[in-house]
Design a protein around this motif. Structure first.
Motif, PDB file in Angstrom:
ATOM      1  N   GLY A  10       0.802  -1.227   0.000  1.00 43.02           N
ATOM      2  CA  GLY A  10       0.000   0.000   0.000  1.00 43.02           C
ATOM      3  C   GLY A  10       0.830   1.271   0.000  1.00 43.02           C
ATOM      4  N   SER A  11       2.161   1.130   0.058  1.00 42.77           N
ATOM      5  CA  SER A  11       3.007   2.328   0.093  1.00 42.77           C
ATOM      6  C   SER A  11       3.082   2.994  -1.284  1.00 42.77           C
ATOM      7  N   GLY A  12       2.721   2.246  -2.315  1.00 41.48           N
ATOM      8  CA  GLY A  12       2.797   2.787  -3.678  1.00 41.48           C
ATOM      9  C   GLY A  12       3.954   2.152  -4.444  1.00 41.48           C
ATOM     10  N   LYS A  13       4.349   0.968  -4.030  1.00 43.43           N
ATOM     11  CA  LYS A  13       5.529   0.306  -4.607  1.00 43.43           C
ATOM     12  C   LYS A  13       5.324  -0.075  -6.077  1.00 43.43           C
TER      13      LYS A  13
ATOM     14  N   MET B 171       9.497   8.704  -1.897  1.00 45.28           N
ATOM     15  CA  MET B 171       8.396   9.107  -1.017  1.00 45.28           C
ATOM     16  C   MET B 171       7.153   9.360  -1.853  1.00 45.28           C
ATOM     17  N   THR B 172       6.110   8.586  -1.578  1.00 45.88           N
ATOM     18  CA  THR B 172       4.888   8.734  -2.363  1.00 45.88           C
ATOM     19  C   THR B 172       3.888   9.634  -1.639  1.00 45.88           C
ATOM     20  N   ARG B 173       2.836   9.973  -2.358  1.00 43.01           N
ATOM     21  CA  ARG B 173       1.735  10.795  -1.848  1.00 43.01           C
ATOM     22  C   ARG B 173       2.218  12.128  -1.281  1.00 43.01           C
ATOM     23  N   ILE B 174       3.225  12.678  -1.889  1.00 42.99           N
ATOM     24  CA  ILE B 174       3.716  13.978  -1.476  1.00 42.99           C
ATOM     25  C   ILE B 174       2.724  15.055  -1.952  1.00 42.99           C
ATOM     26  N   ASP B 175       1.783  14.606  -2.811  1.00 34.98           N
ATOM     27  CA  ASP B 175       0.706  15.495  -3.285  1.00 34.98           C
ATOM     28  C   ASP B 175      -0.373  15.658  -2.214  1.00 34.98           C
ATOM     29  N   GLY B 176      -0.306  14.851  -1.160  1.00 33.04           N
ATOM     30  CA  GLY B 176      -1.357  14.897  -0.131  1.00 33.04           C
ATOM     31  C   GLY B 176      -1.199  16.068   0.821  1.00 33.04           C
TER      32      GLY B 176
ATOM     33  N   GLY C 101       6.669  10.703  -5.379  1.00 31.69           N
ATOM     34  CA  GLY C 101       5.435  10.377  -6.092  1.00 31.69           C
ATOM     35  C   GLY C 101       4.448  11.500  -5.804  1.00 31.69           C
ATOM     36  N   THR C 102       3.971  12.125  -6.874  1.00 28.16           N
ATOM     37  CA  THR C 102       3.125  13.304  -6.669  1.00 28.16           C
ATOM     38  C   THR C 102       1.691  13.096  -7.137  1.00 28.16           C
ATOM     39  N   GLY C 103       1.284  11.851  -7.323  1.00 26.44           N
ATOM     40  CA  GLY C 103      -0.090  11.590  -7.763  1.00 26.44           C
ATOM     41  C   GLY C 103      -0.223  10.158  -8.218  1.00 26.44           C
TER      42      GLY C 103
HETATM   43  P1  GDP Z   1       1.789  -1.251  -3.282  1.00 31.17           P
HETATM   44  O1  GDP Z   1       0.885  -2.171  -2.514  1.00 31.17           O
HETATM   45  O2  GDP Z   1       2.868  -0.709  -2.407  1.00 31.17           O
HETATM   46  O3  GDP Z   1       2.320  -1.830  -4.519  1.00 31.17           O
HETATM   47  O4  GDP Z   1       0.906   0.029  -3.642  1.00 31.17           O
HETATM   48  P2  GDP Z   1       0.224   0.459  -5.026  1.00 31.17           P
HETATM   49  O5  GDP Z   1       1.278   0.842  -6.016  1.00 31.17           O
HETATM   50  O6  GDP Z   1      -0.763  -0.569  -5.444  1.00 31.17           O
HETATM   51  O7  GDP Z   1      -0.494   1.820  -4.593  1.00 31.17           O
HETATM   52  C1  GDP Z   1      -1.544   1.873  -3.656  1.00 31.17           C
HETATM   53  C2  GDP Z   1      -2.453   3.044  -4.010  1.00 31.17           C
HETATM   54  O8  GDP Z   1      -1.754   4.279  -3.843  1.00 31.17           O
HETATM   55  C3  GDP Z   1      -2.941   3.043  -5.441  1.00 31.17           C
HETATM   56  O9  GDP Z   1      -4.299   3.409  -5.459  1.00 31.17           O
HETATM   57  C4  GDP Z   1      -2.072   4.095  -6.140  1.00 31.17           C
HETATM   58  O10 GDP Z   1      -2.740   4.689  -7.230  1.00 31.17           O
HETATM   59  C5  GDP Z   1      -1.846   5.070  -5.009  1.00 31.17           C
HETATM   60  N1  GDP Z   1      -0.604   5.860  -5.160  1.00 31.17           N
HETATM   61  C6  GDP Z   1       0.651   5.394  -5.392  1.00 31.17           C
HETATM   62  N2  GDP Z   1       1.536   6.410  -5.437  1.00 31.17           N
HETATM   63  C7  GDP Z   1       0.844   7.561  -5.230  1.00 31.17           C
HETATM   64  C8  GDP Z   1       1.207   8.963  -5.147  1.00 31.17           C
HETATM   65  O11 GDP Z   1       2.356   9.372  -5.267  1.00 31.17           O
HETATM   66  N3  GDP Z   1       0.172   9.841  -4.895  1.00 31.17           N
HETATM   67  C9  GDP Z   1      -1.123   9.427  -4.751  1.00 31.17           C
HETATM   68  N4  GDP Z   1      -2.043  10.359  -4.516  1.00 31.17           N
HETATM   69  N5  GDP Z   1      -1.484   8.140  -4.807  1.00 31.17           N
HETATM   70  C10 GDP Z   1      -0.535   7.193  -5.044  1.00 31.17           C
END
Ligand code: GDP
Length: 266
Positions: A80-83, A217-222, A244-246
């Motif tokens: 869920g980290s955005g990997k 670092m993901t979700r820096i757009d949050g 990661g900005t979105g």
């Molecule tokens: P994983 O389980 O670590 O592989 O995570 P996912 O790549 O499946 O990402 C989990 C959720 O976070 C998904 O809905 C992505 O679209 C979302 N996500 C990933 N990176 C970002 C980011 O930089 N910004 C935003 N807003 N959402 C992100």
């Protein structure tokens, strides 16, 4: 300095990091000559800004591509980290901006849809993914990915490893096995910036078990104002390489310390 302290805390910087930062900035500000063109208040802001940039890492944060191809990038982090998204984003960036031939492989055999998720992202971006073979274990998949990339002349292989909801022993053992099999040039840890201090704790735990060469670092757009980046760098010492900005696959930025410094200062 009181205002700086509030700004840092509001940006979700960890308290010990705030304290040591203020101490350093104060030591620098006291006795600094005020430039003629600006007033003392602005001078303090400049000192604080420069100190932020220094702490965030003023050296180059570029991805290392210097190795005998195929260069291996191993992606690690919690579920869920955005990997997986970041894997596809980086693959796209390397393909489009660095002209590299990239292959992606999912080593996540635990989450049923994980391998399929990467395959779909590969289709969307036109990036090759390693064909899925049911029943293979992560180390075997890594081996197959490397062999296949070597034979087909790929420049970079991206290994998207499995995540868990929490750091656990099995995850760490699996990660280390894949690491020693594939000898990655970059081991990129993906962390969710919105989880603040937790992200820093997670990074510490990963760093103890594997040589993390960079942080994404993901979700820096949050909502967070980037303070997590400061804590992350100060506490782990690992360079932050990408943001990661979105959710979209081109929403990836190379880390610029000065931009985050401005964001933290607001
Ligand atoms: P994983 O389980 O670590 O592989 O995570 P996912 O790549 O499946 O990402 C989990 C959720 O976070 C998904 O809905 C992505 O679209 C979302 N996500 C990933 N990176 C970002 C980011 O930089 N910004 C935003 N807003 N959402 C992100």
């Amino acid at each position: 300095m009181r205002e700086v302290r509030v700004a840092l805390l509001e940006a979700d910087v960890a308290l010990p990091v705030v304290k040591s930062f203020i101490k350093k900035a104060k030591a620098k500000a006291v006795g600094t000559e005020v430039l003629k063109s600006i007033n003392p208040g602005q001078m303090v802001i400049k000192v604080v800004h420069d100190q932020l940039v220094e702490t965030l890492g003023s050296e180059s944060q570029e991805l290392n591509l210097i190795a005998v191809p195929p260069v291996v990038y191993m992606m690690v982090g919690l579920q869920g980290s955005g990997k997986t998204t970041s894997t596809a984003k980086i693959a796209k960036y390397l393909t489009e901006k660095q002209n590299k031939k990239v292959m992606m492989a999912s080593l996540d055999v635990r989450r049923p849809a994980a391998q399929e998720q990467l395959r779909v992202l590969g289709e969307q971006t036109g990036i090759t993914t390693l064909p899925i073979v049911e029943g293979q274990q992560p180390v075997e998949i890594a081996k197959r990915a490397l062999q296949s990339a070597r034979l087909q002349g790929f420049d970079v292989v991206m290994l998207d490893t499995a995540g868990r909801l929490h750091v656990d022993e099995q995850l760490m053992v699996e990660m280390q096995a894949v690491h020693s099999e594939s000898a990655p040039t970059e081991t990129l840890l993906v962390v969710d910036s919105l989880t603040g201090q937790d992200a820093v704790n997670v990074a510490q735990q990963f760093k103890e078990r594997v040589d993390v060469t960079g942080i994404v670092m993901t979700r820096i757009d949050g909502d967070g104002r980037g303070g997590a980046a400061l804590s992350m760098r100060e506490i782990t010492g690992c360079p932050i390489k990408l943001l990661g900005t979105g959710e979209k696959l081109d929403e990836l930025e190379v880390f610029h310390p000065d931009r985050i410094a401005n964001r933290i200062l607001g």
